[in-house]
Structure formats: C-alpha cells, structure tokens
Write a protein that holds these residues in place. Structure first.
Motif, short mmCIF file in Angstrom:
data_model
loop_
_atom_site.label_atom_id
_atom_site.label_comp_id
_atom_site.label_asym_id
_atom_site.label_seq_id
_atom_site.Cartn_x
_atom_site.Cartn_y
_atom_site.Cartn_z
N GLU A 72 0.83 -1.20 0.00
CA GLU A 72 0.00 0.00 0.00
C GLU A 72 0.87 1.26 0.00
O GLU A 72 0.60 2.20 -0.75
N SER A 116 -5.77 -2.37 -6.58
CA SER A 116 -6.25 -3.39 -5.67
C SER A 116 -5.08 -4.33 -5.37
O SER A 116 -4.28 -4.62 -6.26
N GLN A 155 -7.47 -5.53 -0.49
CA GLN A 155 -7.84 -4.13 -0.32
C GLN A 155 -7.87 -3.43 -1.68
O GLN A 155 -7.06 -3.73 -2.55
N ARG A 156 -8.84 -2.56 -1.81
CA ARG A 156 -8.99 -1.77 -3.03
C ARG A 156 -8.82 -0.31 -2.62
O ARG A 156 -9.63 0.22 -1.86
N ALA A 205 -9.41 3.02 -7.34
CA ALA A 205 -9.06 1.84 -8.15
C ALA A 205 -10.27 1.39 -8.95
O ALA A 205 -11.41 1.41 -8.46
N SER A 261 -10.35 -4.16 -11.11
CA SER A 261 -9.10 -4.53 -10.44
C SER A 261 -9.36 -5.42 -9.23
O SER A 261 -8.49 -6.20 -8.84
N SER A 262 -10.56 -5.35 -8.67
CA SER A 262 -10.88 -6.19 -7.51
C SER A 262 -11.08 -7.65 -7.91
O SER A 262 -11.05 -8.53 -7.05
N GLY A 278 -4.31 -2.45 -11.42
CA GLY A 278 -4.84 -1.09 -11.45
C GLY A 278 -4.01 -0.10 -12.23
O GLY A 278 -4.50 0.94 -12.65
N ASP A 329 2.26 -2.79 -11.38
CA ASP A 329 1.58 -3.73 -10.49
C ASP A 329 2.61 -4.66 -9.83
O ASP A 329 2.59 -4.87 -8.62
#
Length: 134
Positions: free
Chosen positions: A20, A31, A45-46, A50, A54-55, A116, A122
């Motif tokens: 994060e 995400s 976590q998103r 985002a 992406s989730s 994302g 990423d």
C-alpha cells in the motif's frame, strides 16, 4: 514428516502495508490481494479510485502466481509468444503481469497480486510488499 514455513497474519499485514505504501507513494490507485500457497485469499484491499475490475484481477493474479509457483508474467509471456493453448489452463485466470510468488526458505508460501496500473507497476508494488518480509 516434513515441515515448511507459512504466512502468519502478521506477515500478511506487513506485506499489505508495504505494498500500500508503494502504491500511495506513486499515487497509484490499485487493488492488492495476498493469498496462501494454495491460492486462498488472506488479504484484499482496493485503494480509493481503483477501477472496479481490479478487484477481480488482483486476486486472480495472486492465485495464478501461488499455484503456478512462478510470476504470473511467465504465463503472459508464453501466451504472447504464441502458446495460446495456455488460455485454457484450468484454474489459471490471472495470466497477466502483477502476480508475484512469496518464497521463503525455498518454499512458495503464497503470492501477492496487484491490479490497477501498468502491469510492470503492479509487479513493482507486489515486490515492494514482499520485500517487507526481509
């Protein structure tokens, strides 16, 4: 009886916080998913902003990296080089760069999947999270 290391919830929280932090430092809305060695979701976590898709993609990338015991980019590369039959591989849906296995003492204990931003970004976030384990 053999024994192997595994991810504790403290490990998972450390990875998540570092991933994060990397994303926020770069102002990347992503995400982040962390799975165990069987690809089972341990953390998700998103971040604000985002994309909803992406989730779905982040956990898929993490799952692919964990059960495949390699970075998800390896599958993307195979497909891009013409081995399109890999698109039908069972249980592998996140065959895009951004899934990175977590290796401890030679054992894959899980993986981080991020989605994302650009795929290499990423993967950068995923590696930053894993690096927090030391």
């Amino acid at each position: 009886m053999n024994s192997k290391p595994y991810l504790s919830i403290e490990n998972v929280k450390k990875i998540a916080a570092a991933a994060e932090a990397e994303a926020l430092a770069n102002k990347w809305a992503v995400s982040i998913a962390i799975v165990d060695d069987g690809g089972h979701l341990l953390w998700f976590q998103r971040l604000d902003g985002a994309a909803p898709i992406s989730s779905q993609i982040a956990p898929a990338k993490a799952h692919t990296a964990a059960v495949g015991r390699r970075e998800s980019k390896g599958y993307e590369d195979m497909i891009n080089q013409g081995r399109v039959s890999f698109l039908s591989a069972p249980a592998l849906q996140g065959m895009l760069e951004g899934g990175v296995p977590i290796v401890v003492q030679g054992h894959v204990v899980g993986a981080v999947g991020v989605s994302g931003v650009k795929s290499n970004e990423d993967a950068q976030i995923a590696r930053a999270g894993i690096a927090a384990l030391g």
